[in-house]
Design a protein around this motif. Structure first.
Motif, PDB file in Angstrom:
ATOM      1  N   SER A  27       3.555   8.168  -0.657  1.00  0.00           N
ATOM      2  CA  SER A  27       2.655   7.910   0.482  1.00  0.00           C
ATOM      3  C   SER A  27       3.230   8.436   1.785  1.00  0.00           C
ATOM      4  O   SER A  27       4.363   8.113   2.133  1.00  0.00           O
ATOM      5  CB  SER A  27       2.443   6.406   0.672  1.00  0.00           C
ATOM      6  N   ASP A  61       3.915   3.711  -1.569  1.00  0.00           N
ATOM      7  CA  ASP A  61       4.870   4.076  -2.615  1.00  0.00           C
ATOM      8  C   ASP A  61       5.511   5.399  -2.228  1.00  0.00           C
ATOM      9  O   ASP A  61       5.207   5.950  -1.168  1.00  0.00           O
ATOM     10  CB  ASP A  61       4.249   4.074  -4.022  1.00  0.00           C
ATOM     11  N   LEU A 105       3.812   1.190 -11.602  1.00  0.00           N
ATOM     12  CA  LEU A 105       3.273   1.003 -10.239  1.00  0.00           C
ATOM     13  C   LEU A 105       4.369   0.494  -9.293  1.00  0.00           C
ATOM     14  O   LEU A 105       4.508   0.961  -8.163  1.00  0.00           O
ATOM     15  CB  LEU A 105       2.128  -0.012 -10.298  1.00  0.00           C
ATOM     16  N   LYS A 113       7.362   2.130  -6.045  1.00  0.00           N
ATOM     17  CA  LYS A 113       7.687   1.498  -4.747  1.00  0.00           C
ATOM     18  C   LYS A 113       9.180   1.175  -4.672  1.00  0.00           C
ATOM     19  O   LYS A 113       9.603   0.388  -3.833  1.00  0.00           O
ATOM     20  CB  LYS A 113       6.880   0.203  -4.585  1.00  0.00           C
ATOM     21  N   THR A 159       0.838  -1.207   0.000  1.00  0.00           N
ATOM     22  CA  THR A 159       0.000   0.000   0.000  1.00  0.00           C
ATOM     23  C   THR A 159       0.870   1.253   0.000  1.00  0.00           C
ATOM     24  O   THR A 159       0.362   2.365  -0.062  1.00  0.00           O
ATOM     25  CB  THR A 159      -0.921   0.067   1.240  1.00  0.00           C
ATOM     26  N   LYS A 189      -2.859   1.417  -4.708  1.00  0.00           N
ATOM     27  CA  LYS A 189      -1.427   1.096  -4.817  1.00  0.00           C
ATOM     28  C   LYS A 189      -1.175  -0.361  -5.225  1.00  0.00           C
ATOM     29  O   LYS A 189      -0.042  -0.746  -5.462  1.00  0.00           O
ATOM     30  CB  LYS A 189      -0.711   1.341  -3.480  1.00  0.00           C
TER      31      LYS A 189
END
Ligand code: HEM
Length: 363
Positions: free
Chosen positions: A140, A137, A239, A243, A135, A225
């Protein structure tokens, strides 16, 4: 630095402290150590991410921070040595209470007995570890490997992408409750330990270095995410890059679908695996994702997996795992990428502690 200069310096055995430019010593040491660890220096972990994360970005301040930074940068291996730990006494005894690893050994043994044979719970535990951590990255402010997938009640678990994870979440919550009187082991740590116990208990799975001491958070992680099984290769790579994973890391991580049986992606084929050996951590998944058609009645290939398997930027790594010698290459690459996964959103890596020794040995 030009490769020829690196080679010259390495051949001269120049002590790192005598190198002329700031940062050069670190670069050379990194390359040498990476080579020893079977890392990208020897070509086996080519293309892996070497980004630091969390508090290590501002300061690598402790011995444990240095160890974790080494694994993230690829100068140390994420695959554990075959060193084990014996509990000094019964759970709750003085001897056990005095040793931080002791309660983790009891938890690990408990998890391993439920995961034996790469059980349904084992496979789900690997997925739960991913879904709790991912959840997060770089954009965040919170989220990641923080236990929120269990601690936020249904807020995170109830999301569409988490369908099927309730039984394993309830199981791991029961472990959390059971061991709470013995030093309050954290939920985030239990989830990541469980993923690593499950991986090593599945025959062929690597023994991945494992740390504890993360901060728990009961806020549901940020939304949007996690990947979808119909996304394009470009979207999935972006995506995961957010991360800090490279495209090669993503290829390695997807191999977790070697031990997978889908229920909800296509309910008309519920229970079908993603390769012909779902109880084994092997590279058949890489071979069969290429060869099996999307409408097969024996194996369900996710379109996302097919997209990555055949995409220009990722197909070379994919074929490398599918081919001769792929198993060892993949095990090291997976361990490195999953280690990174287990640290997403963790902001106190300088203060974690190493619990790797409590893991079972590879089957
Ligand atoms: C492109 C990225 C990914 C997509 C789109 C994806 C999608 C899925 C889907 C749709 C399922 C089946 C769920 C169901 O219908 O029951 C699944 C299962 C699974 N996934 Fe992934 N996944 C991705 C990456 C990962 C990663 C990075 C890991 C772990 C590191 C992972 C581990 C697993 C495992 C172990 C299962 C099987 C769970 C079981 O058998 O109970 N996946 N995934």
């Amino acid at each position: 630095m030009k490769p020829s200069l690196v080679v010259t310096l390495a051949l001269c055995h120049v002590p790192s402290s005598t190198l002329a430019y700031p940062g050069m010593a670190e670069t050379l040491a990194d390359i040498q150590a990476r080579t020893q660890a079977g890392g990208s220096g020897s070509g086996t972990l080519e293309g892996r991410s070497t980004d630091l994360l969390g508090d290590l970005l501002s300061s690598v301040a402790t011995a444990i921070g240095t160890t974790i930074a080494g694994i993230l940068k690829g100068t140390a291996s994420a695959v554990a040595d075959a060193v084990t730990y014996k509990a000094p006494g019964a759970l709750g005894s003085d001897a056990c209470n005095k040793d931080k690893l002791c309660v983790w050994k009891y938890i690990s043994d408990d998890l391993a007995s439920s995961f034996n044979g790469c059980s349904d719970l084992a496979r789900a535990a690997i997925r739960l570890g991913f879904h709790d951590a991912a959840t997060w990255d770089k954009s965040s402010p919170y989220g990641g490997a923080d236990g929120s997938i269990v601690l936020s009640g249904n807020a995170e678990l109830g999301r569409l992408e988490n369908r099927g994870l309730s039984p394993v979440a309830a199981f791991e919550k029961s472990i959390y409750d059971k061991y709470s009187p013995y030093g309050k082991p954290g939920m985030a740590d239990i989830i990541q330990l469980a993923a690593n116990v499950a991986t090593v208990v599945c025959p062929g799975g690597p023994r991945i270095r494992t740390f504890a001491g993360r901060k728990d958070d009961s806020r549901a992680g940020p939304t949007g995410k996690l990947p979808s099984p119909v996304q394009s290769a470009e979207a999935l790579i972006a995506l995961f890059q957010a991360k800090t994973f490279t495209a090669s890391d993503l290829v390695a991580l997807l191999g977790a679908h070697s031990t997978s049986r889908q229920q909800f992606f296509d309910p008309s084929r519920a229970g079908l695996p993603q390769d012909s050996t779902p109880q084994t951590w092997d590279t058949r998944y890489y071979q069969e994702t290429l060869s099996v058609p999307l409408d097969s009645r024996s194996i369900v290939v996710f379109p996302s997996d097919k997209n990555i398997a055949t995409y220009q930027e990722t197909k070379g790594t994919w074929n490398g795992f599918a081919g001769v010698g792929g198993q060892g290459r993949w095990a090291r690459a997976y361990a490195s990428a999953y280690f990174r996964m287990s640290m997403l959103g963790v902001t106190n890596m300088n203060n974690l502690y190493d619990i790797t020794r409590v893991l079972p040995l590879p089957r």
